[in-house]
Design an enzyme around this catalytic site. Structure first.
Site, PDB file in Angstrom:
ATOM      1  N   ASP A 159      12.988   9.133  77.380  1.00 48.84           N
ATOM      2  CA  ASP A 159      13.470   7.877  76.808  1.00 48.84           C
ATOM      3  C   ASP A 159      13.248   7.939  75.306  1.00 48.84           C
ATOM      4  O   ASP A 159      12.249   8.488  74.840  1.00 48.84           O
ATOM      5  CB  ASP A 159      12.792   6.653  77.437  1.00 48.84           C
ATOM      6  CG  ASP A 159      11.275   6.671  77.320  1.00 48.84           C
ATOM      7  OD1 ASP A 159      10.762   6.240  76.259  1.00 48.84           O
ATOM      8  OD2 ASP A 159      10.603   7.094  78.274  1.00 48.84           O
ATOM      9  N   ASP A 189      12.724  -3.471  79.720  1.00 53.68           N
ATOM     10  CA  ASP A 189      11.409  -2.973  79.321  1.00 53.68           C
ATOM     11  C   ASP A 189      10.536  -4.179  79.053  1.00 53.68           C
ATOM     12  O   ASP A 189      10.643  -4.841  78.024  1.00 53.68           O
ATOM     13  CB  ASP A 189      11.564  -2.106  78.069  1.00 53.68           C
ATOM     14  CG  ASP A 189      10.233  -1.643  77.485  1.00 53.68           C
ATOM     15  OD1 ASP A 189       9.185  -1.932  78.085  1.00 53.68           O
ATOM     16  OD2 ASP A 189      10.254  -0.990  76.428  1.00 53.68           O
ATOM     17  N   GLU A 199       6.652  -5.509  78.893  1.00 52.58           N
ATOM     18  CA  GLU A 199       5.270  -5.052  78.792  1.00 52.58           C
ATOM     19  C   GLU A 199       4.586  -5.797  77.656  1.00 52.58           C
ATOM     20  O   GLU A 199       5.111  -6.775  77.133  1.00 52.58           O
ATOM     21  CB  GLU A 199       5.242  -3.538  78.557  1.00 52.58           C
ATOM     22  CG  GLU A 199       6.112  -3.082  77.385  1.00 52.58           C
ATOM     23  CD  GLU A 199       6.087  -1.582  77.174  1.00 52.58           C
ATOM     24  OE1 GLU A 199       5.002  -0.975  77.326  1.00 52.58           O
ATOM     25  OE2 GLU A 199       7.134  -1.007  76.833  1.00 52.58           O
TER      26      GLU A 199
END
Length: 282
Positions: free
Chosen positions: A67, A156, A158
């Site tokens: 990534d 994503d 987090e």
């Protein structure tokens, strides 16, 4: 691949990427600047102070991926492909205004070198709704097409701020994720992949199982053993096992492993029945 399909796929890329922009002068949310979000912030914090061991050969077998974002600079995707990388997720957006300045070059470069690629969105739940961010993502790189080279988009989510859960309660975070998922699916027809860590999911959603039958899990756990996965999911689909890879001249870069064969990876890309169920790898 037929020329018409390639042309349509490339047209989709150009219309969805738009004009990339750098972070504005301000743009801070809870202590970090807009555009600074990247995969692995939580895993990096969780690994702080622990021994950073080299990843053994057993972890680099199978279907391998990376990534990337603008942090990796200019990438030679031909070298990446030659190094054995079969898939990549590329940062496209953050919040509702930021577009990664390297997304267009990376997304097209991966496509041209037959690396199966997708886009990811770095979530900022404290700044706007899940629906608004999913809409922005879908319009600026997160779209999907059944062209044998495009993976579904990634949320994503987090700890990228001074507040681990972005100031939201567990119930509010669950609602935020659900809104992102439903909006993204309405825009693209695909279930968004969720990237997170076990600790973050526990602390910020209460080990919520509400996405386990909808979203494939991409777990971040930098270890030489098997990953610890959030209790709210039955298994992992992708595992980010290190942030210290050296692939095709990119150093460092996150390395990932897909849970299954290349045929299953293609099934995930093309949304065919082979994509489910995945093997329970716990």
């Amino acid at each position: 691949m037929a020329a018409g399909v390639v042309g349509a796929a490339m047209a989709l890329t150009l219309t969805t990427v738009g004009t990339s922009n750098a972070a504005p002068a301000g743009g801070e949310e809870e202590g970090y600047r807009l555009g600074e979000g990247r995969m692995g912030i939580s895993a990096e914090k969780e690994a702080a102070g622990k021994e950073r061991r080299q990843i053994g050969a057993q972890d680099t077998s199978g279907v391998q991926g990376i990534d990337v974002s603008h942090y990796q600079g200019s990438i030679n995707w031909g070298s990446v492909k030659s190094a054995g990388i079969q898939f990549a997720w590329i940062k496209a957006t953050e919040g509702t205004t930021y577009k990664d300045p390297k997304f267009g070059a990376n997304y097209t470069g991966a496509y041209n070198n037959k690396v199966i690629r997708g886009a990811y969105h770095f979530a900022r739940p404290g700044s706007s709704s899940g629906a608004a961010q999913a809409d922005f993502f879908a319009k600026n790189g997160g779209a999907w097409s059944a062209d044998n080279l495009t993976l579904p988009g990634v949320l994503d989510i987090e700890n990228g701020s001074s507040s681990q859960c972005h100031g939201l309660s567990q119930a509010s975070m669950r609602n935020w994720i659900s809104d992102f998922h439903s909006t993204y699916k309405s825009r693209t027809s695909r279930d968004v992949v969720i990237y997170t860590t076990a600790d973050w999911w526990k602390n910020c959603t209460g080990n919520w199982s509400g996405m386990s039958d909808k979203s494939p899990l991409w777990v971040a756990h930098w270890t030489t053993g098997s990953p610890t996965i959030p209790s709210g999911f039955p298994f992992w689909t992708v595992w980010q096992y290190t942030d210290s890879g050296n692939i095709g001249g990119i150093n460092p870069v996150d390395r990932n492993k897909f849970n299954g064969s290349r045929d299953r990876l293609l099934a995930l890309a093309n949304n065919t029945s082979l994509a489910k169920p995945m093997v329970d790898a716990r």
